[in-house]
Design an enzyme around this catalytic site. Structure first.
Site, PDB file in Angstrom:
ATOM      1  CG  ASP A  28      -7.468  11.806  18.055  1.00  0.00           C
ATOM      2  OD1 ASP A  28      -7.003  10.749  18.538  1.00  0.00           O
ATOM      3  OD2 ASP A  28      -8.106  11.829  16.983  1.00  0.00           O
ATOM      4  CB  CYS A  59      -5.346  10.399  15.436  1.00  0.00           C
ATOM      5  SG  CYS A  59      -4.857  10.021  13.760  1.00  0.00           S
ATOM      6  CB  THR A  67      -6.510   5.845  10.956  1.00  0.00           C
ATOM      7  OG1 THR A  67      -6.494   7.281  10.759  1.00  0.00           O
ATOM      8  CG2 THR A  67      -7.944   5.349  10.936  1.00  0.00           C
ATOM      9  CG  HIS A  97      15.349   4.441   3.077  1.00  0.00           C
ATOM     10  ND1 HIS A  97      14.753   3.595   2.178  1.00  0.00           N
ATOM     11  CD2 HIS A  97      16.486   3.821   3.459  1.00  0.00           C
ATOM     12  CE1 HIS A  97      15.497   2.517   2.026  1.00  0.00           C
ATOM     13  NE2 HIS A  97      16.550   2.623   2.801  1.00  0.00           N
ATOM     14  CG  HIS A 107      18.502   6.583   1.478  1.00  0.00           C
ATOM     15  ND1 HIS A 107      17.427   6.133   0.745  1.00  0.00           N
ATOM     16  CD2 HIS A 107      19.320   5.523   1.651  1.00  0.00           C
ATOM     17  CE1 HIS A 107      17.578   4.840   0.507  1.00  0.00           C
ATOM     18  NE2 HIS A 107      18.715   4.451   1.042  1.00  0.00           N
TER      19      HIS A 107
END
Ligand code: RB5
Length: 366
Positions: A8, A66, A68, A99, A134
Site C-alpha cells: 500500500d 504495508c 506495520t 517450520h 513440522h
C-alpha cells in the site's frame, strides 16, 4: 523463482527497494503496485493482487508490505493456500520457511529498515521448508483451513468460491493448459482433475460407524452416511469430467443438460435436460469445465432448481471472474469449486489464459 510483490502507500518506498533487491538475488519479480506512495491505498486490494497471482499459479511466492505489515498479513491469510509470515528479524524469516513453509513474506514499511528488510528477504529465499513434525503441523493447519471452508457441505452455508490448490490438481492443470497436449492426454487429465476435485470436495462428508467382518475378526469401520450424489454434466464439455468422479463415487446418478453458447449473442441455448427423479434428495455437482461468462452454468443451475434440486455445487476446472460474478449474482447460495481463477475473458468469450475450447480439445473436433 517468480515473485509477486505489492504494497500500500505506507509500504511503497520499501517495496521499491525490495523489488530491486529480490531481482538482484536472481528472481523474476512482478510488481503488482502500488505505483506511487502519494495516494492512500487500501492494503486488502494490493494483498489480493499478490495472493491471486500465487493461487492462480502465476507466481511461486509473494512479498507484501504495508505500514506495520499487520494489515497485509491479516488480509493475505484469509486466502486458502496462502501462508503469510510477518517477519521483523532474520531468525523469524528463517523459521517461517523451515517450520511454516510460508509462501508470502510480509514486511512493515514503517517498522523495518531497508538493510534489515534485505537480510530478512535473503534468508527467506535461501531457506527450504523442513518435513517431519513440522510437516505434520502444517497439515493440521491445512485441515483447519478445509474445515473453515466447510468443504463438502455444499448448500449448508453456500455461496463460497473455493480454488482447489492441491499440488496434484495444479500440476495436471498446467499440462491441460498446454496447447501441445494431445487429445488423449487432455481427456485423461481432465478426468483425473475432476476426480481429485471430487476427492477434496468430499473431504468432510459425514461418516457413520459400521461393523466389518475381516478374515480375522469383527471390527468397527466407517461408511459414508446417507448422502447421495448426482453429477450433472453440461453437454458437451462437462462429459469430460464424469468418469473421473464416478470412479470415486460409483453410486452417483448422472443427469445431463444440453446447452450451447450462441456464438453471436454468447447466450446459452438449451436443447436437452434429463435428471434423476430424486434430484431433490441428492447433493448435486453440476460439471462445466470452463466457467466463462457464467451464462451456461447459471442456466444449468436454473434447470436443476426447476427440477427440484436444492443442494447444488458447480465444479469447474477454470473460472473467469465474470463467470463467478454471474453465478454468484444469479444463485448466491451455490458453492463454486474451481482449480483456477483466471484473469479475464477475451473478446470472443474465451477465458484468458484458459486452455482454449474444452469441448474441442476433449473430443478432437478442432
Ligand atoms: C496505513 O496507514 C496503515 O494502516 C497500513 O499501511 C497498515 O499498517 C495496516 O495494517
Amino acid at each position: 523463482m517468480r515473485v509477486a510483490i505489492g504494497s500500500d502507500h505506507a509500504g511503497f518506498a520499501l517495496k521499491e527497494d525490495m523489488k530491486r533487491f529480490v531481482q538482484s538475488l536472481g528472481h523474476e519479480v512482478e510488481d503488482m503496485g502500488v505505483f506511487t506512495g502519494e495516494q492512500p491505498a487500501d492494503y486488502p486490494d494490493w494483498s489480493k493482487k499478490v495472493t491471486d497471482s500465487i493461487i492462480q499459479g502465476k507466481s511461486d511466492r509473494g512479498i507484501l508490505i504495508c505500514g506495520t505489515g499487520i494489515g497485509m498479513s491479516i488480509a493475505a491469510n484469509k486466502v486458502p493456500g496462502i501462508y503469510a509470515a510477518l517477519c521483523a528479524s532474520e531468525e523469524a524469516a528463517k523459521l517461517s520457511r523451515l517450520h511454516n513453509d510460508a509462501n508470502v513474506l510480509v514486511l512493515g514499511g514503517r517498522t523495518t529498515g531497508k538493510d534489515l528488510a534485505e537480510s530478512i528477504a535473503k534468508v527467506w529465499f535461501e531457506t527450504e521448508a523442513e518435513g517431519g513434525r513440522h510437516l505434520v503441523r502444517r497439515q493440521k493447519v491445512a485441515d483447519r483451513e478445509a474445515e473453515a471452508l466447510d468443504i463438502g457441505r455444499g448448500g449448508k452455508s453456500g455461496g463460497r468460491v473455493v480454488v482447489m490448490s492441491h499440488p496434484l490438481i495444479q500440476h495436471k492443470l498446467s499440462i491441460v493448459r498446454d496447447k501441445d497436449t494431445s487429445v488423449k492426454d487432455f481427456r485423461d487429465l481432465v478426468q483425473e482433475i475432476a476426480g481429485l476435485m471430487a476427492y477434496e470436495i468430499s473431504r468432510n462428508l459425514p461418516l457413520e460407524e459400521v461393523e466389518v467382518e475381516t478374515p480375522i475378526c469383527t471390527t468397527r469401520g466407517f461408511s459414508i452416511s446417507g448422502k447421495k450424489l448426482a453429477v450433472v454434466p453440461v453437454l458437451r464439455a462437462g462429459l469430460g469430467m464424469v468418469e473421473g468422479i464416478l470412479r470415486l463415487v460409483p453410486n452417483a446418478k448422472v443427469g445431463h443438460i444440453g446447452l450451447y453458447r450462441d456464438p453471436d449473442s454468447l447466450q446459452p441455448v438449451d436443447y436437452y435436460c434429463k435428471l434423476p427423479n430424486d434430484i431433490g434428495e441428492r447433493d448435486i455437482f453440476i460439471l462445466d469445465p470452463m466457467l466463462a461468462t457464467g451464462g451456461s452454468a447459471s442456466a444449468a443451475i436454473s434447470h436443476v432448481k426447476r427440477a427440484g434440486g436444492i443442494r447444488i455445487s458447480l465444479v469447474s476446472l477454470i473460472a473467469a471472474p465474470e463467470g463467478v460474478s454471474k453465478v454468484r449474482a444469479d444463485h448466491p447460495e451455490v458453492d463454486i469449486f474451481t482449480a483456477a481463477l483466471d484473469s479475464r475473458l477475451n473478446d470472443h468469450g474465451y477465458i484468458v489464459p484458459g486452455l482454449g475450447d474444452a469441448g474441442d480439445r476433449l473430443f478432437g473436433t478442432k
